[in-house]
Scaffold this motif. Structure first.
Motif, short mmCIF file in Angstrom:
data_model
loop_
_atom_site.label_atom_id
_atom_site.label_comp_id
_atom_site.label_asym_id
_atom_site.label_seq_id
_atom_site.Cartn_x
_atom_site.Cartn_y
_atom_site.Cartn_z
N SER A 138 39.87 -4.13 11.76
CA SER A 138 40.18 -3.64 10.42
C SER A 138 39.92 -4.66 9.32
CB SER A 138 41.65 -3.19 10.35
OG SER A 138 42.51 -4.27 10.68
N PRO A 145 33.76 -2.27 11.40
CA PRO A 145 35.06 -1.98 10.75
C PRO A 145 35.91 -0.97 11.50
CG PRO A 145 33.28 -0.93 9.55
CD PRO A 145 32.63 -1.83 10.56
N ASP A 146 35.32 -0.24 12.46
CA ASP A 146 36.10 0.72 13.25
C ASP A 146 36.86 0.04 14.39
OD1 ASP A 146 35.54 3.21 11.97
OD2 ASP A 146 33.52 3.10 12.77
N GLU A 168 36.96 -4.18 7.07
CA GLU A 168 36.94 -3.16 6.01
C GLU A 168 36.94 -3.82 4.63
OE1 GLU A 168 39.86 -0.05 6.38
OE2 GLU A 168 40.01 -0.35 8.54
N ARG A 170 34.64 0.79 2.10
CA ARG A 170 34.99 -0.10 3.21
C ARG A 170 34.11 0.08 4.43
NH1 ARG A 170 41.43 -1.17 3.33
NH2 ARG A 170 41.66 -1.66 1.12
#
Length: 731
Positions: A116, A112-113, A119, A132
């Protein structure tokens, strides 16, 4: 490892995680009565409760297509490694000792980093739109492990490689174990994506040294010097598995640069850690962890110093910090000036003494340091300036040399000079002197030179020999090993003996000016103390501060503290002898330049004179020297009357240089009051005042036709000795 192959491998592995996320989302949607609920996790409906109490599904086997994609990615990574561009993810797994499950967990937490959209998908899989990030439970599920798998759960403990190495943070410890969030620190994510910018947490405390390695250590590891041999042996020891060392620094030893050179020889990058900043940080353990992680990400060794910034004895928390620093899984080279205490760490370090830089090493570092000018205006050396010779008198560390080089270049710019001259170099070095000694001694910036001295030729030669000894002591005492053992330092000690006003202090100032040093005159009022042991403490403070200063230490009226030891008749004699014994030991281990002056050479202890390198006797000037002194003291700016007869003054008045100077100043005041040039009468009146100040008789034979008006002639009678008068009144 940056490059397309390394980053491509990371994206391939993340893509495989994305496939598993998509498959898991599809499975959840089949049994989800409200798959598009925007308030998921904020309330619990009845059908949600029924779904939650149903048996957990058995993890499906790995998709064959995913297996083939994984095998293709590994094959490409193998080829990249053979070509010398191994992907950073693989390097990370090797350096930190990660298992295959650890790598999968790291990728799940990282996804998720970097994308996006995951998330929201993680929020859906967590049954909570506000959560998330991956949780422990979700990571285990995506990696094909059950929530009760002991091996899988152990990968999230504090001692596991991911967490202990700072690659993964398990947050929200107050939540149930499977609901705790996982986060990859920004620095780790940036490293995997090919960025080498250090962690912002380390600003001001730690820094990488790759930028100047090409200019500094390789140059040092090639000249055959003692430091070169030490760097080579230490580098070989690091390559053989030694992971902890302590480099004790002598004055001017530059232990940090020696440690850097050894790590470079061992094939390591270098990360420097400032222990002063570490000790002052409000969270030193976190700062240390960030520094160690940075070193491991760079495959670097850690150079940490100075050790004396920590206080393992007085502060237990700093003792624990030092032990933790020594136990890190990277090569750690500690530096400092203190003796190593075996109780500081659990492991015994490799102990090395860092010898001082020689004149060539200092010159090489000065050239590498450069200046502050732009490329169109490079700073060079003025004609006739030999940097090795000019830097020879100084004991400088590498950081001091860099700062002094910048200061010298700035001074040259201020003076409008295109090149750096010797004066700029000396001023730049003097600007690096610590201020501690200035609080204990009077600092004098020399303003005189050899041409200002009026002394006999042999005295001139001895003074120049003193400067020569200071300039070449590194070569003679260091490289040629002409200093015997017994803990003796590399100091240069001289005694100036002679009557008051014969030029002893001025000569010390001239020698200091020739060497580019400041002159520090020790004030005896700050040294001598009536309480037992306090004088030695005061002297120790002076010697300790002098070790960090490039200056000439002048002990004026030295017989007050360097006097002869006497027979012990009472406690006072015993403690006085202790002072002398301490001074004998301390002067012998002194590494600086010191000059003792005395009017009574016979009062000095013979043990002191044996330890002196030079003894210079200053006699009263003869007629020719007095003539030169009168003319030199009058100078070129003071207006002179035509009736001045300096030959008469030199022939008739047996005065020292200091007294002649005092007479000229007095005559100048008399002339200034009258508003006219200095006349012979002014000089005669000044001599008259000087005679009275010295307690000497005014003899008509000395003044002749210039005898002051109204002054009666006096007959020279022998002074009566007080003991003689006592005897004459006896029976």
């Amino acid at each position: 490892m940056s490059g397309a192959d390394g980053i491509g491998y990371l994206w391939e592995r993340l893509g495989l995680v994305g496939i598993r996320v998509a498959r898991l989302v599809a499975e959840r949607r089949r049994d989800d009565p409200r798959p598009d609920d925007p308030f998921r996790g904020l309330y619990l409906a009845a059908d949600d409760a029924d779904r939650l109490v149903a048996p957990s599904p058995v993890p499906e086997p790995v998709d064959p297509a995913e297996q083939r994609a994984r095998a293709a990615a590994e094959e490409r990574a193998d080829r990249a490694a053979e070509a010398g561009t191994e992907p950073r993810l693989r390097q990370l797994a090797h350096v930190f000792g990660l298992t295959a499950l650890d790598v999968e967990v790291l990728l799940v937490a990282l996804l998720p980093d970097v994308e996006s959209r995951y998330e929201r998908l993680y929020g859906y899989l967590n049954d909570d739109v506000s959560r998330r990030r991956a949780t422990v439970g979700l990571a285990l599920e995506l990696c094909g492990a059950t929530p009760g798998d002991a091996i899988g759960r152990s990968r999230f403990t504090g001692s596991a490689p991911l967490v202990a190495g700072g690659l993964l943070m398990v947050e929200q410890p107050d939540q149930p174990y499977l609901s705790r969030s996982l986060r990859v620190p920004d620095r780790v994510a940036a490293h995997l994506l090919g960025t080498d910018t250090p962690d912002p947490r380390l600003v001001g405390a730690a820094w990488a040294t790759e930028d100047h390695l090409a200019a500094e250590p390789p140059g040092e590891v090639s000249d055959g010097s003692e430091r070169t041999r030490i760097a080579e042996r230490l580098g070989d020891a690091l390559r053989s598995g030694v992971s902890l060392g302590y480099l004790r620094e002598r004055p001017g030893g530059a232990a940090d640069d020696l440690a850097v050179a050894a790590l470079v020889r061992a094939g390591r990058a270098v990360l420097r850690l400032d222990l002063d900043a570490l000790a002052a940080d409000p969270a030193p353990a976190e700062l240390l962890a960030a520094a160690v992680r940075e070193a491991r990400l760079r495959a670097a060794g850690l150079v940490a110093g100075p050790v004396q910034a920590l206080d393992p004895v007085g502060r237990p928390e700093q003792a624990r910090l030092l032990r933790r620093l020594a136990d890190q899984p990277v090569p750690v080279l500690l530096t400092g000036s203190d003796e190593w205490d075996p109780h500081w760490t659990r492991r015994a370090p490799l102990l090395v003494t860092a010898p001082p830089l020689d004149e060539q090493g200092r010159a090489r570092l000065w050239r590498a340091a450069g200046g502050t000018r732009d490329a169109d205006r490079p700073a060079g050396w003025a004609d006739g300036v030999d940097p090795a010779r000019e830097l020879a008198p100084y004991l400088l560390g590498s950081d001091q040399i860099r700062r002094a080089a910048q200061a010298a270049d700035q001074l040259a710019l201020l003076a409008g000079a295109d090149q750096v001259g010797a004066d700029h170099l000396h001023a730049g070095v003097r600007g690096q002197n610590a201020g501690g000694l200035a609080r204990l001694a009077r600092r004098i910036e020399p303003g005189v030179g050899w041409t200002d001295l009026v002394l006999p030729g042999p005295v001139h030669d001895q003074l120049r020999e003193l400067a020569l000894r200071v300039r070449y002591r590194d070569r003679v005492l260091g490289r040629w090993r002409m200093r015997p053992g017994g803990g003796r330092g590399r100091g240069v000690l001289a005694l100036f003996a002679g009557d008051s006003g014969t030029g002893k202090t001025m000569s010390a100032e001239v020698v200091a000016a020739d060497l580019g040093l400041d002159l520090y005159v020790v004030d005896l009022s700050t040294v001598v103390d009536k309480y037992v042991g306090q004088t030695e403490k005061n002297l120790e403070r002076i010697f300790t501060e002098a070790a960090g200063v490039n200056g000439l230490l002048l002990f004026d009226e030295a017989d007050a503290i360097f006097g002869k030891r006497s027979e012990v008749k009472d406690a006072h004699d015993r403690y006085a002898n202790l002072e002398s014994a301490y001074l004998l030991q301390r002067m012998e281990s002194f590494d600086g330049v010191a000059v003792l002056t005395t009017n009574l050479r016979a009062n000095l202890d013979e043990a002191f004179t044996r330890r002196l390198d030079l003894i210079v006797d200053f006699a009263l000037p003869d007629v020719a020297q007095r003539r030169a002194l009168w003319d030199r003291c009058l100078g070129t700016e003071l207006p002179r009357d035509d009736d001045l007869d300096l030959d008469f003054c030199a022939r008739n008045f047996e005065l020292s240089g200091g007294s002649i100077r005092a007479c000229v100043v007095t005559a100048a005041y008399l002339a200034a009051e009258a508003g006219r040039p200095v006349r012979m009468a002014d000089l005669i009146g000044a001599v008259q005042r000087e005679y009275r100040k010295l307690g000497r008789l005014l003899l008509e034979s000395e003044f002749g036709e210039h005898r002051p008006r109204g002054e009666p002639a006096r007959v020279d009678r022998p002074r009566e000795d007080s003991h003689a008068r006592t005897r004459s009144t006896g029976p």
